[in-house]
Design a protein around this motif. Sequence first.
Motif, mmCIF file in Angstrom:
data_model
loop_
_atom_site.group_PDB
_atom_site.id
_atom_site.type_symbol
_atom_site.label_atom_id
_atom_site.label_comp_id
_atom_site.label_asym_id
_atom_site.label_seq_id
_atom_site.Cartn_x
_atom_site.Cartn_y
_atom_site.Cartn_z
ATOM 1 N N ASN A 102 59.320 26.358 87.722
ATOM 2 C CA ASN A 102 59.352 25.518 86.526
ATOM 3 C C ASN A 102 59.109 24.040 86.794
ATOM 4 N N MET A 103 58.941 23.652 88.052
ATOM 5 C CA MET A 103 58.512 22.281 88.312
ATOM 6 C C MET A 103 57.047 22.127 87.934
ATOM 7 N N LEU A 199 57.192 35.834 89.134
ATOM 8 C CA LEU A 199 56.740 37.036 89.826
ATOM 9 C C LEU A 199 55.777 36.673 90.946
ATOM 10 N N TRP A 200 55.648 37.591 91.900
ATOM 11 C CA TRP A 200 54.682 37.431 92.992
ATOM 12 C C TRP A 200 54.134 38.810 93.314
ATOM 13 N N TRP A 201 52.795 38.937 93.264
ATOM 14 C CA TRP A 201 52.134 40.204 93.586
ATOM 15 C C TRP A 201 51.213 40.010 94.774
ATOM 16 N N HIS A 214 53.724 29.888 91.159
ATOM 17 C CA HIS A 214 53.208 28.530 91.014
ATOM 18 C C HIS A 214 53.485 27.955 89.625
ATOM 19 N N PRO A 215 53.296 28.729 88.536
ATOM 20 C CA PRO A 215 53.570 28.176 87.199
ATOM 21 C C PRO A 215 55.004 28.460 86.766
ATOM 22 N N ASN A 440 49.681 29.523 82.525
ATOM 23 C CA ASN A 440 50.856 29.479 81.663
ATOM 24 C C ASN A 440 51.410 28.065 81.694
ATOM 25 N N PHE A 441 51.553 27.484 80.525
ATOM 26 C CA PHE A 441 52.040 26.115 80.366
ATOM 27 C C PHE A 441 51.348 25.152 81.326
ATOM 28 N N GLY A 442 50.012 25.278 81.384
ATOM 29 C CA GLY A 442 49.218 24.277 82.076
ATOM 30 C C GLY A 442 49.074 24.432 83.569
ATOM 31 N N GLU A 443 49.478 25.566 84.141
ATOM 32 C CA GLU A 443 49.317 25.794 85.574
ATOM 33 C C GLU A 443 48.759 27.188 85.796
ATOM 34 N N VAL A 444 47.902 27.328 86.816
ATOM 35 C CA VAL A 444 47.321 28.633 87.095
ATOM 36 C C VAL A 444 48.418 29.589 87.551
#
Length: 560
Positions: A102-103, A199-201, A214-215, A440-444
């Motif tokens: 969330n940063m 999440l991380w895939w 990241h987002p 999502n909310f401006g980040e890949v």
Amino acid sequence: MKNYTIFLYFFFTISYSQNLSLNHDYIYDFLRYEQINEGEHKSTSFSIRPISLKNFINSKYLTNHFENIYSNSKNSIEFKILPIQYNTEFNLNHPYNRNNGNMLPNRGFQHIFSLGIYSKIGPLEIQFSPEHHYGQNKNYEGFWVGHEDIIWQRKYELWNFIDIPERFGEKRQNRELIGQSYISLNYKSLSIGVSNENLWWGPSKRNSIMMSNHPSGFKHLFIKSNKAFKTFFGDIEFQIISARLEASKYTPPSPEREYAGTKLYVPKINQNGRVDDWRYFQGGILSFSPKWIKGLNFGFIRWAQMYRGLVEGDYWWMPGKPTYFPLFSNLFRKNDSIVEYEEQTDQAAGIFFRWLWAKSKFEIYGEFHRNDAIYNLRDFLVDSDHTRGLTLGLSKVINKQNNDLLISWEWTQLEQPAGNFVRRGGSWYEHSRVFHGYTNFGEVIGAGIGPGSNSQYLSIEKIKGFEKYKFAFEIIDHNNDFYVVAFQDSSDFRRYWKDFNFHLGFDKKFRNIWLSGNLLYSRSLNYQWELNDNPKTYYIAGKDKNNFHASFKLMYFIPF
């Protein structure tokens, strides 16, 4: 009084079933090292995260999570207060932003504070872990204002098809967020529920191409394996999600700019006339570890997203029924009964593998994905490089007398190959009809290096017990897809924007406290592709910048 005492005992009991948040990336690093070095957690592929803590019940690195376990077959009630988490970052000159939930991209100081509760009543799990985010959001020098108008126009060819603003407004950020919260119903190895967790895939450590933290986390429904399903031919793990992705509602820099009498910025209005509409996302990952090849894990990932009008069936020009399960249809474009459906759907698919050689204390992993639908099998075989993204990595543990060395290397390439000039596929994470791209909310949602970028990361870590010290060197090529398009006319090969990053890190546990820190010095060459266009000497330095980045994480287990 007796009932009140029993309630308090339930209230302060530590549980062991909840997920290990991706905010605890340093603990995941220890657990993965433990698997490579000691052969622990054999059934865990580390390709689907977060992972349930019950997969790590024997780990020495999660001692606090498993203390005072209460089990009552009659009532099946567990309750705990989650550890206090405090994560902070500081950037001196311009944002360095990677896999921090969330940063947001931020110059100056920012932090996340989290405190929550977890309960388990029979098969029902509830975790409420809200986060408070604050960021100074200081102004910084972004895309160079001195670029020619044609260069700005070519930059907007990306910005108009993806939602990645340079700066999130002009004010300080102060947000209350749902954070790493979820509700889950569990039956044996199966879980179903609703979540806002990151999440991380995939097996990658630094840059997951298809799904990463990241987002900011996003609201999603899920069905997944909370531990590997045991079959006669091997272990199976999976996760399927349906989600709502949000727009940032911030614009790129200088939206008032014009080129040839036309404004460069185009508001993100979808085909149904809505502005900044939310998108419907569905994705899935399947991971398989064959019984006959020890340590090998491989799998498949696919996702698709579209504006909600396509899901609800309210596009007047689009015949057919609403599409709620795009993940399970039209893997090949030859199956599209309606051409407009494929054009309005942003999708990607690919494969991954991870192979752990336990005796050698070595792992190798890789990902291969395509950011465009394949027409048929022949298309894939003839033009396999089309819109591809690649990651290759390896890790090796070297045992010393008093400590261990963990050497890791990871290479990621999102820059498109030369065939992109003949068969235009666009950069990763952008889309010609889903104008917000894969964000999502401006980040890949994928690799933090962003569209068209490449990365190499080499680290050497010294590990002794609960202590780890790290030195790492990282090279980032910033958006070479844009560089090629923007400067091909002038053939100016001097303008590559490249970062050389030096990391110093540490992780340490003191009783009920985990500490993790990272210091980074970054040297940016030709920052924002800025160069003196009229130098006396042809090969001359561009605008080079230094940046200092510091991150610090603290997790405190409340003793009872």
